[in-house]
Design a protein around this motif. Structure first.
Motif, PDB file in Angstrom:
ATOM      1  N   TYR A  13      22.068  -2.367  30.040  1.00 21.59           N
ATOM      2  CA  TYR A  13      20.746  -1.803  30.307  1.00 21.59           C
ATOM      3  C   TYR A  13      19.776  -2.861  30.829  1.00 21.59           C
ATOM      4  N   ILE A  14      18.774  -2.369  31.527  1.00 25.14           N
ATOM      5  CA  ILE A  14      17.660  -3.200  31.997  1.00 25.14           C
ATOM      6  C   ILE A  14      16.386  -2.546  31.486  1.00 25.14           C
ATOM      7  N   ASN A  15      15.624  -3.257  30.674  1.00 20.81           N
ATOM      8  CA  ASN A  15      14.353  -2.746  30.164  1.00 20.81           C
ATOM      9  C   ASN A  15      13.225  -3.192  31.098  1.00 20.81           C
ATOM     10  N   PHE A  16      12.323  -2.278  31.418  1.00 22.84           N
ATOM     11  CA  PHE A  16      11.214  -2.628  32.301  1.00 22.84           C
ATOM     12  C   PHE A  16       9.898  -2.072  31.765  1.00 22.84           C
ATOM     13  N   SER A  17       8.811  -2.673  32.252  1.00 20.53           N
ATOM     14  CA  SER A  17       7.463  -2.208  31.924  1.00 20.53           C
ATOM     15  C   SER A  17       6.708  -1.993  33.232  1.00 20.53           C
ATOM     16  N   LEU A  18       5.861  -0.975  33.250  1.00 16.88           N
ATOM     17  CA  LEU A  18       5.061  -0.726  34.444  1.00 16.88           C
ATOM     18  C   LEU A  18       3.787  -1.561  34.458  1.00 16.88           C
ATOM     19  N   ALA A  19       3.548  -2.291  33.375  1.00 14.09           N
ATOM     20  CA  ALA A  19       2.381  -3.177  33.322  1.00 14.09           C
ATOM     21  C   ALA A  19       2.620  -4.390  34.218  1.00 14.09           C
ATOM     22  N   ALA A  20       1.603  -4.797  34.956  1.00 12.70           N
ATOM     23  CA  ALA A  20       1.731  -5.932  35.874  1.00 12.70           C
ATOM     24  C   ALA A  20       1.994  -7.221  35.116  1.00 12.70           C
ATOM     25  N   GLY A  21       2.892  -8.036  35.661  1.00 10.53           N
ATOM     26  CA  GLY A  21       3.155  -9.356  35.098  1.00 10.53           C
ATOM     27  C   GLY A  21       4.205  -9.392  34.007  1.00 10.53           C
ATOM     28  N   ILE A  22       4.715  -8.242  33.560  1.00  8.83           N
ATOM     29  CA  ILE A  22       5.745  -8.230  32.517  1.00  8.83           C
ATOM     30  C   ILE A  22       7.108  -8.052  33.187  1.00  8.83           C
ATOM     31  N   PRO A  23       7.983  -9.066  33.089  1.00 12.81           N
ATOM     32  CA  PRO A  23       9.264  -8.996  33.788  1.00 12.81           C
ATOM     33  C   PRO A  23      10.255  -8.040  33.122  1.00 12.81           C
ATOM     34  N   SER A  24      11.198  -7.561  33.892  1.00  7.76           N
ATOM     35  CA  SER A  24      12.291  -6.754  33.349  1.00  7.76           C
ATOM     36  C   SER A  24      13.321  -7.679  32.711  1.00  7.76           C
ATOM     37  N   VAL A  25      14.071  -7.133  31.752  1.00  7.02           N
ATOM     38  CA  VAL A  25      15.052  -7.944  31.018  1.00  7.02           C
ATOM     39  C   VAL A  25      16.405  -7.246  31.016  1.00  7.02           C
ATOM     40  N   LYS A  26      17.455  -8.000  31.365  1.00  9.98           N
ATOM     41  CA  LYS A  26      18.816  -7.470  31.387  1.00  9.98           C
ATOM     42  C   LYS A  26      19.487  -7.704  30.042  1.00  9.98           C
ATOM     43  N   ASP A  27      19.980  -6.649  29.412  1.00 13.71           N
ATOM     44  CA  ASP A  27      20.702  -6.743  28.137  1.00 13.71           C
ATOM     45  C   ASP A  27      19.988  -7.614  27.106  1.00 13.71           C
ATOM     46  N   SER A  28      18.674  -7.554  27.082  1.00 15.36           N
ATOM     47  CA  SER A  28      17.845  -8.289  26.102  1.00 15.36           C
ATOM     48  C   SER A  28      18.027  -9.796  26.153  1.00 15.36           C
ATOM     49  N   SER A  29      18.581 -10.312  27.254  1.00 16.87           N
ATOM     50  CA  SER A  29      18.851 -11.750  27.278  1.00 16.87           C
ATOM     51  C   SER A  29      18.459 -12.439  28.577  1.00 16.87           C
ATOM     52  N   GLU A  30      18.501 -11.750  29.705  1.00 18.34           N
ATOM     53  CA  GLU A  30      18.248 -12.382  30.998  1.00 18.34           C
ATOM     54  C   GLU A  30      17.020 -11.770  31.670  1.00 18.34           C
ATOM     55  N   ILE A  31      16.059 -12.608  31.986  1.00 20.38           N
ATOM     56  CA  ILE A  31      14.826 -12.150  32.620  1.00 20.38           C
ATOM     57  C   ILE A  31      15.029 -12.034  34.129  1.00 20.38           C
ATOM     58  N   MET A  32      14.595 -10.932  34.699  1.00 24.08           N
ATOM     59  CA  MET A  32      14.695 -10.736  36.142  1.00 24.08           C
ATOM     60  C   MET A  32      13.498 -11.374  36.845  1.00 24.08           C
ATOM     61  N   THR A  33      13.761 -12.024  37.960  1.00 21.80           N
ATOM     62  CA  THR A  33      12.685 -12.681  38.711  1.00 21.80           C
ATOM     63  C   THR A  33      12.034 -11.729  39.712  1.00 21.80           C
ATOM     64  N   GLU A  34      12.728 -10.658  40.068  1.00 19.57           N
ATOM     65  CA  GLU A  34      12.194  -9.707  41.035  1.00 19.57           C
ATOM     66  C   GLU A  34      11.061  -8.887  40.413  1.00 19.57           C
ATOM     67  N   SER A  35      10.084  -8.517  41.220  1.00 18.51           N
ATOM     68  CA  SER A  35       8.983  -7.679  40.746  1.00 18.51           C
ATOM     69  C   SER A  35       9.522  -6.334  40.288  1.00 18.51           C
ATOM     70  N   GLY A  36       9.051  -5.901  39.129  1.00 23.13           N
ATOM     71  CA  GLY A  36       9.575  -4.692  38.537  1.00 23.13           C
ATOM     72  C   GLY A  36       8.995  -3.417  39.121  1.00 23.13           C
ATOM     73  N   PRO A  37       9.407  -2.264  38.592  1.00 18.24           N
ATOM     74  CA  PRO A  37       8.922  -0.972  39.081  1.00 18.24           C
ATOM     75  C   PRO A  37       7.415  -0.818  38.887  1.00 18.24           C
ATOM     76  N   ALA A  38       6.838   0.070  39.673  1.00 18.81           N
ATOM     77  CA  ALA A  38       5.406   0.341  39.578  1.00 18.81           C
ATOM     78  C   ALA A  38       5.177   1.838  39.705  1.00 18.81           C
ATOM     79  N   LEU A  39       4.062   2.295  39.140  1.00 17.52           N
ATOM     80  CA  LEU A  39       3.720   3.710  39.180  1.00 17.52           C
ATOM     81  C   LEU A  39       2.777   3.970  40.347  1.00 17.52           C
ATOM     82  N   ASN A  40       3.127   4.934  41.190  1.00 18.09           N
ATOM     83  CA  ASN A  40       2.303   5.282  42.338  1.00 18.09           C
ATOM     84  C   ASN A  40       2.215   6.800  42.420  1.00 18.09           C
TER      85      ASN A  40
END
Length: 347
Positions: free
Chosen positions: A57-84
């Motif tokens: 799994y990949i956990n994400f937040s729509l709040a700006a500046g909070i990175p997504s996390v892969k399997d609770s261990s690896e932080i993603m460097t790419e900008s996460g999802p956003a609400l539009n």
């Protein structure tokens, strides 16, 4: 002027590079997840969500500046999802990174159910239990071996259609006699690939001196029974570790058998409703579950000594309900097993 041949060649190369999903601009996360075989979960109250596939799994937040996390261990460097405008969008680099992560983990941990063996009890010269009742004005003899085979064949057809890439097997598909040891020998000789498991499902009908006894139940091997499930010839190195490894494997099989039993009970209950009642899941040292070196259960579909239940067991439409309930239960377990990468304990 646009060279169409070059443009389409570019599209084909891009499609191959992106694994079959073209990525040009921000895309609806729900649509991408569906195309890529991912499950999307979203909590609008907390503005958080997750992408899941094959137990990762990949956990994400729509709040700006909070990175997504892969399997609770690896932080993603790419900008996460956003609400539009109430739609969750994700950029191509994020989607590509997510897809690559799931693909890599799937290749590294290909745990799956490779085979399901259906064992219709009794057969041939061994009829099992039987009883004669007046059903719809006629004397009808209900024979256990016939009910077991009818349900087993229906379950086989459902599983075969749903899982063409898995081995769906039967100990018997006709009215033939097989000893108990022959049945478990068939189970223990099923050839599997690496990281594959096999499930054993034995189908029976109950009987009792008490004609009021009724209901269906599923049995698994008593946890206290000790057996050898690991072949010492397959273990390299320190042979003193075999008892420890065997104990761990026994515990795993017990946990998986209990889960299979529960899923099947729930599946049958959903199909038969008030036509019959659940007697629960139980532990016993039946020969077939005791000697099958794999997760295994024994299903008692009802009491043919009960006049009302015997009438149900003589009804093909009711047997279809039973087989569909078993199928739904097994399907739920297969999905759980494969999504959790073979880990079936309580998290």
């Amino acid at each position: 002027m646009l060279d169409r041949r070059k443009f389409f060649a570019f599209l084909i190369s891009l499609l191959a590079f992106t694994g079959g999903v073209l990525l040009f601009a921000d895309e609806k996360l729900s649509e991408y997840a569906e195309k890529a075989g991912m499950d999307l979960y979203y909590d609008p109250l907390n503005a958080t969500g997750s992408l899941e596939k094959d137990g990762h799994y990949i956990n994400f937040s729509l709040a700006a500046g909070i990175p997504s996390v892969k399997d609770s261990s690896e932080i993603m460097t790419e900008s996460g999802p956003a609400l539009n405008d109430r739609v969750i969008l994700a950029n191509p680099k994020y989607l590509e990174s997510a897809r690559d992560f799931f693909d890599m983990e799937a290749q590294a941990n290909p745990y799956r159910i490779g085979a399901i063996l259906i064992d219709p009890g009794h057969g041939g010269k061994d009829p099992g239990a039987s009883a004669t009742h007046k059903i719809n004005g006629k004397n009808v003899k209900v024979v256990e071996k016939d009910v077991n085979l009818s349900v087993g064949l229906k379950l086989y057809d459902l599983l075969k259609k749903a899982y063409p890439s898995k081995k769906i097997l039967m100990t018997r598909s006709t009215d033939v006699f097989l000893s108990l040891s022959q049945r478990t020998e068939i189970a223990n000789s099923v050839k599997l690939g690496e990281n594959e498991a096999v499930l054993y499902v034995s189908i029976h009908v109950n009987a009792s001196l008490d004609k009021k006894a009724s209901g269906y139940e599923v049995w698994y091997l008593s946890p206290g029974y000790r057996r050898s499930v690991i072949d010492s010839k397959t273990v390299e190195g320190d042979q003193s570790l075999i008892p420890i490894l065997n104990s761990m494997m026994e515990e795993e099989y017990t946990t998986e058998s209990i889960l299979i039993a529960k899923f099947i009970m729930d599946g049958i209950a959903a199909q038969v409703g008030k036509l019959s009642s659940s007697r629960g899941i139980k532990a016993e040292e039946w020969f077939v579950v005791r000697n099958a070196k794999m997760p295994s259960v024994l299903i008692e579909t009802g009491f043919l000594t009960n006049p009302q239940e015997a009438a149900l067991l003589a009804d093909d439409a009711y047997l279809k309900k039973l087989s569909l309930g078993m199928y739904n239960g097994l399907q739920a377990f297969v999905e759980h097993f494969e999504r959790s990468r073979g880990f079936t304990g309580v998290k």
